[in-house]
Structure formats: structure tokens, C-alpha cells
Scaffold this motif. Structure first.
Motif, PDB file in Angstrom:
ATOM      1  N   LEU A 299       0.835  -1.203   0.000  1.00  0.00           N
ATOM      2  CA  LEU A 299       0.000   0.000   0.000  1.00  0.00           C
ATOM      3  C   LEU A 299       0.872   1.256   0.000  1.00  0.00           C
ATOM      4  O   LEU A 299       0.554   2.248  -0.682  1.00  0.00           O
ATOM      5  N   ALA A 300       1.972   1.235   0.748  1.00  0.00           N
ATOM      6  CA  ALA A 300       2.883   2.383   0.757  1.00  0.00           C
ATOM      7  C   ALA A 300       3.552   2.556  -0.604  1.00  0.00           C
ATOM      8  O   ALA A 300       3.768   3.692  -1.055  1.00  0.00           O
ATOM      9  N   ALA A 301       3.883   1.442  -1.267  1.00  0.00           N
ATOM     10  CA  ALA A 301       4.451   1.531  -2.610  1.00  0.00           C
ATOM     11  C   ALA A 301       3.446   2.130  -3.582  1.00  0.00           C
ATOM     12  O   ALA A 301       3.795   2.951  -4.441  1.00  0.00           O
ATOM     13  N   TRP A 302       2.174   1.736  -3.457  1.00  0.00           N
ATOM     14  CA  TRP A 302       1.133   2.316  -4.314  1.00  0.00           C
ATOM     15  C   TRP A 302       0.966   3.808  -4.029  1.00  0.00           C
ATOM     16  O   TRP A 302       0.833   4.626  -4.954  1.00  0.00           O
ATOM     17  N   PHE A 303       0.987   4.188  -2.742  1.00  0.00           N
ATOM     18  CA  PHE A 303       0.865   5.603  -2.394  1.00  0.00           C
ATOM     19  C   PHE A 303       2.031   6.403  -2.972  1.00  0.00           C
ATOM     20  O   PHE A 303       1.850   7.540  -3.433  1.00  0.00           O
ATOM     21  N   SER A 304       3.219   5.821  -2.950  1.00  0.00           N
ATOM     22  CA  SER A 304       4.386   6.516  -3.499  1.00  0.00           C
ATOM     23  C   SER A 304       4.220   6.774  -4.985  1.00  0.00           C
ATOM     24  O   SER A 304       4.481   7.874  -5.481  1.00  0.00           O
ATOM     25  N   THR A 305       3.788   5.743  -5.729  1.00  0.00           N
ATOM     26  CA  THR A 305       3.673   5.890  -7.173  1.00  0.00           C
ATOM     27  C   THR A 305       2.447   6.706  -7.582  1.00  0.00           C
ATOM     28  O   THR A 305       2.471   7.384  -8.612  1.00  0.00           O
ATOM     29  N   ALA A 306       1.381   6.661  -6.789  1.00  0.00           N
ATOM     30  CA  ALA A 306       0.142   7.344  -7.163  1.00  0.00           C
ATOM     31  C   ALA A 306       0.082   8.782  -6.677  1.00  0.00           C
ATOM     32  O   ALA A 306      -0.613   9.608  -7.281  1.00  0.00           O
ATOM     33  N   VAL A 307       0.806   9.101  -5.593  1.00  0.00           N
ATOM     34  CA  VAL A 307       0.715  10.442  -5.007  1.00  0.00           C
ATOM     35  C   VAL A 307       2.068  11.156  -5.012  1.00  0.00           C
ATOM     36  O   VAL A 307       2.186  12.275  -5.526  1.00  0.00           O
ATOM     37  N   LEU A 308       3.090  10.518  -4.434  1.00  0.00           N
ATOM     38  CA  LEU A 308       4.376  11.201  -4.273  1.00  0.00           C
ATOM     39  C   LEU A 308       5.078  11.433  -5.611  1.00  0.00           C
ATOM     40  O   LEU A 308       5.580  12.532  -5.875  1.00  0.00           O
ATOM     41  N   PHE A 309       5.133  10.411  -6.444  1.00  0.00           N
ATOM     42  CA  PHE A 309       5.848  10.553  -7.712  1.00  0.00           C
ATOM     43  C   PHE A 309       5.215  11.590  -8.630  1.00  0.00           C
ATOM     44  O   PHE A 309       5.933  12.399  -9.234  1.00  0.00           O
ATOM     45  N   PRO A 310       3.865  11.608  -8.807  1.00  0.00           N
ATOM     46  CA  PRO A 310       3.279  12.683  -9.620  1.00  0.00           C
ATOM     47  C   PRO A 310       3.542  14.077  -9.059  1.00  0.00           C
ATOM     48  O   PRO A 310       3.716  15.034  -9.821  1.00  0.00           O
ATOM     49  N   LEU A 311       3.570  14.213  -7.727  1.00  0.00           N
ATOM     50  CA  LEU A 311       3.880  15.520  -7.149  1.00  0.00           C
ATOM     51  C   LEU A 311       5.317  15.945  -7.459  1.00  0.00           C
ATOM     52  O   LEU A 311       5.589  17.130  -7.658  1.00  0.00           O
ATOM     53  N   ALA A 312       6.219  14.961  -7.513  1.00  0.00           N
ATOM     54  CA  ALA A 312       7.627  15.285  -7.761  1.00  0.00           C
ATOM     55  C   ALA A 312       7.913  15.562  -9.225  1.00  0.00           C
ATOM     56  O   ALA A 312       8.775  16.377  -9.548  1.00  0.00           O
ATOM     57  N   SER A 313       7.217  14.888 -10.125  1.00  0.00           N
ATOM     58  CA  SER A 313       7.531  14.998 -11.549  1.00  0.00           C
ATOM     59  C   SER A 313       6.482  15.737 -12.366  1.00  0.00           C
ATOM     60  O   SER A 313       6.710  16.021 -13.548  1.00  0.00           O
ATOM     61  N   ASN A 314       5.317  16.040 -11.767  1.00  0.00           N
ATOM     62  CA  ASN A 314       4.211  16.676 -12.498  1.00  0.00           C
ATOM     63  C   ASN A 314       3.830  15.882 -13.738  1.00  0.00           C
ATOM     64  O   ASN A 314       3.530  16.435 -14.804  1.00  0.00           O
ATOM     65  N   ALA A 315       3.878  14.573 -13.628  1.00  0.00           N
ATOM     66  CA  ALA A 315       3.537  13.693 -14.745  1.00  0.00           C
ATOM     67  C   ALA A 315       2.757  12.502 -14.215  1.00  0.00           C
ATOM     68  O   ALA A 315       2.691  12.253 -13.004  1.00  0.00           O
ATOM     69  N   LYS A 316       2.160  11.761 -15.131  1.00  0.00           N
ATOM     70  CA  LYS A 316       1.407  10.582 -14.744  1.00  0.00           C
ATOM     71  C   LYS A 316       2.354   9.493 -14.241  1.00  0.00           C
ATOM     72  O   LYS A 316       3.499   9.407 -14.683  1.00  0.00           O
ATOM     73  N   PRO A 317       1.877   8.632 -13.323  1.00  0.00           N
ATOM     74  CA  PRO A 317       2.726   7.540 -12.829  1.00  0.00           C
ATOM     75  C   PRO A 317       3.144   6.608 -13.956  1.00  0.00           C
ATOM     76  O   PRO A 317       2.371   6.302 -14.858  1.00  0.00           O
ATOM     77  N   GLN A 318       4.393   6.154 -13.917  1.00  0.00           N
ATOM     78  CA  GLN A 318       4.922   5.265 -14.942  1.00  0.00           C
ATOM     79  C   GLN A 318       5.197   3.859 -14.420  1.00  0.00           C
ATOM     80  O   GLN A 318       5.545   2.985 -15.200  1.00  0.00           O
TER      81      GLN A 318
END
Length: 389
Positions: A299-318
Motif C-alpha cells: 500500500l505504501a508503494a502504491w501511495f508513493s507511485t500514485a501520489v508522491l511521484f506525480p507531485l515530484a515529476s508533475n507527470a502521470k505515474p509510470q
């Protein structure tokens, strides 16, 4: 215990988050996080030596401090040295020195500048011609495709915008390498880590040679020194590589996945834990808690890819769903093993905690034990694009 963990853990978490936020905006990565990490490394070395001494192993303190701090600092310096802006700065220094020498021995700088300008102009002309030829070829291909559609003679495969035919399998592998700059930074740092470890082993040998008087115990002390250098210096260096090569977000996500595994294991174990997982090493850990911890880590890995990564890159999760599951399971499991590994050290030394520096948690080693083993695994998953943003 729980009260102390909340009173110490929440402010400490807020401080770390604030430092990560500030560090992300600095031109040189690690200017804020590295001093904090080095303070933690000092206490990690101190607590490791405390456990080694409790187990009857007495390596030289100077050997451990030199080996561990040398490995981590050399890793950080080598990582930063491979960054583009520092590489350009070094190249400008070399060019400046060469141009100064050329004033006395070769052509004048003005002539060099004119020749360079002429070469740049020729390169631009060639590039423009190549772009124009590519445009003409693309227009011709579009006309041919439209003509084939008009007459009902469609090709077997139509080229899509991604360069693949419809129905053709995606050839991008889940385990492809990182980008050139990321891989260069990580590889450059790993080479220096190996050199620093070799130097640490040499220092450990020299330290035992200097205090050798009578036979007995020196091989054990030497092994303890090498163990500390590898355990803290080499494994801790992967935290530095993650920060420099893949950004603050990579370190934050790794810590989040690892610590959420601890939270899930503790919560589920207290609620429904019945079967002991490793009673001789850690009597409080249960099999049910382990499964709960791995679920929380996913769940934490999903939160990282769904929330944290888009905030850091301003792009859709990859990151794919398979990558999320692999990331959560691998990092969570190795973090759990890191906790058990530290329990092995404490049980062998007959100590309950690694120290008393952090009330409610024990010592710094009790906090970093899972991170030290999870960091190399997280780095490998980032390096081979199992997880990305």
C-alpha cells in the motif's frame, strides 16, 4: 513505550520531511541531508562498537570511524562529481587551462574562437538539412499510407505514434536500465565504494598490526572492524546513491515503504498475531504480523507511485502494477530481514537495545536496521526501472 514513540517519532518525522523538502531545492544534492546523515552514522558506529564490545570483540575505534565515514563521504563526493553541472565546471577549468597554454605555444584564442564558431555554423547547417530531409520523408510516408487506405490495400502493420504496430507487444522490458546519467552516477559511486571498502580493510589490518603484542583475538577484532565498515559504510552508501541519482523522492518512498512494513507488522501482530515467526531472535514478531507488514508495504508503494511521484515529476505515474507489488514486497521483506539481522546481533551480545539515545526506540541502530538492508534492494529496483517516475 508507545507514548514515547509518538512524542519522539512525530516531531522527528516532521523534521526529516522538512529537511528533505529543503534539500530537494538546493543545487548540490545532500547539502542538508548529508550532515544529518553523518550525525546518525556517528551514533550507528558508536552503537555497533558497543554491541561488538558486549560480544567480546574489540576493534580499533579509529579504524571503524575512518572506514565508515570515508566510504560514505567518498560515495557522496563521487556521486556529485558525476553530475552534469559539476562535469561542465571541471570541463570549463580544463578548457581555460588549455587556452592559457595555447596563447604561448599554439594559435591565438581569437583564432580558436573563430574556428569553433565556423564549426558550429557548419554543424547547424547540417542539422537543418537533416531535419528538412526527415520532414520530407515523413510527408511522403503519410501520403503513401493515405493512398494505400484509399485503394483498400492496407499494410499488415500500421506504424503508431509510439513506433509500434497495432497488436504488437510492448518491447520495453520491466527490467530495463536507467537513463544514461542516472546509471553513470550510480556506477561511478559504486566504483568508489569498492575502493573505499578496500581502503577500510587495509586500515583495519594496519590498526591491528600497530597494537599487536601477543597472539590471540586480533583476527576476531579485525573481523569486527570489517563487519562494521560493510554493515554501516557500504550499506549506508546506497542511501546516498538513491538521493543523488534518483532524487529525494526515491529516499522518501523507500523509507515510507520500509517503515510502513514495521507499522503494519506491529499493528496486525498485536491484533491477530498467534504464530511466532522467529521466537529465538525476536519473540514479539508473528507470521500474521509479517503478512500484515508486507500488505502495508505494498500500500505504501502504491501511495508513493500514485501520489508522491506525480507531485515530484508533475507527470502521470509510470510504474506498472507489477512494479508496485515487486517494489513493496522486495523492500518490505528486506527491511524485515534487516530488523531480524539486528536482533541477531543484539541477542548474540545479550543486549535488548542497541543504545539509549532515542527514547522509545532504543538506539539509532534500532531505527536504521531495516533501512540499511532495504536501501541496496531499492536502489536495484530503481536502477532497472522496476519502479520509476
Amino acid at each position: 513505550m508507545l507514548r514515547w514513540r509518538l512524542l519522539i517519532g512525530l516531531p522527528l518525522t516532521a523534521i526529516v520531511v522538512g529537511m528533505c523538502w529543503l534539500d530537494a531545492y538546493l543545487p548540490v544534492p545532500g547539502l542538508i541531508l548529508m550532515p544529518f546523515f553523518l550525525v546518525c552514522v556517528f551514533f550507528l558506529c558508536k552503537e555497533t562498537m558497543y554491541l561488538l564490545n558486549a560480544g567480546g570483540i574489540y576493534p580499533r575505534r579509529s579504524t571503524i570511524y575512518l572506514g565508515v565515514f570515508g566510504t560514505i563521504l567518498l560515495c557522496w563526493i563521487s556521486c556529485c562529481n558525476s553530475l552534469p553541472f559539476i562535469a561542465r565546471f571541471e570541463q570549463s577549468l580544463v578548457v581555460a587551462m588549455q587556452s592559457e597554454e595555447s596563447q604561448n605555444h599554439f594559435v591565438a584564442p581569437a583564432r580558436q574562437e573563430s574556428e569553433q564558431a565556423e564549426e558550429d555554423a557548419n554543424s547547424i547547417t547540417v542539422a537543418k538539412a537533416a531535419v528538412e530531409a526527415s520532414r520530407r520523408a515523413l510527408a511522403a510516408a503519410e501520403r503513401a499510407l493515405e493512398l494505400a487506405r484509399t485503394h483498400g490495400r492496407r499494410d499488415k502493420y500500421e506504424v503508431s505514434s509510439s513506433g509500434q504496430a497495432p497488436g504488437e507487444a510492448n518491447t520495453t522490458s520491466l527490467f530495463q536500465f536507467s537513463t544514461e546519467q542516472e546509471w553513470k552516477t550510480a556506477a561511478f559511486a559504486c566504483v568508489h565504494i569498492l575502493l573505499a571498502i578496500a581502503a577500510g580493510v587495509l586500515i583495519a589490518f594496519v590498526g591491528e598490526m600497530l597494537r599487536f603484542k601477543l597472539p590471540g583475538g586480533h583476527m576476531i577484532n579485525l573481523s569486527g572492524a570489517v563487519f562494521a565498515i560493510i554493515y554501516i559504510g557500504a550499506l549506508g552508501s546506497f542511501l546516498v546513491i538513491l538521493r543523488v541519482a534518483y532524487g529525494v523522492i526515491a529516499v522518501v518512498s523507500m523509507i515510507l515503504v520500509t517503515k510502513m512494513c514495521d507499522v503494519g507488522a506491529y499493528t496486525v501482530g498485536r491484533l491477530i498475531g498467534r504464530h511466532k515467526m522467529a521466537p529465538s531472535l525476536s519473540p514479539g514478531k508473528t507470521i500474521e504480523g509479517a503478512f500484515g507488514g508486507l500488505t502495508f508495504s505494498i500500500l505504501a508503494a502504491w501511495f508513493s507511485t500514485a501520489v508522491l511521484f506525480p507531485l515530484a515529476s508533475n507527470a502521470k505515474p509510470q510504474t506498472t502494477w507489477l512494479g508496485i507489488v515487486v517494489y513493496g514486497l522486495a523492500v518490505g521483506l528486506t527491511g524485515m530481514l534487516g530488523d531480524l539481522a539486528e536482533s541477531l546481533i543484539k541477542r548474540d551480545a545479550m543486549r535488548k537495545d542497541s543504545g539509549v539515545n532515542v527514547p522509545g526506540f532504543g538506539g539509532f541502530l534500532d531505527i536504521f536496521d531495516s533501512l540499511l538492508l532495504a536501501a541496496p534492494v531499492a536502489f536495484g529496483l530503481w536502477a532497472f526501472h522496476v519502479v520509476r517516475y
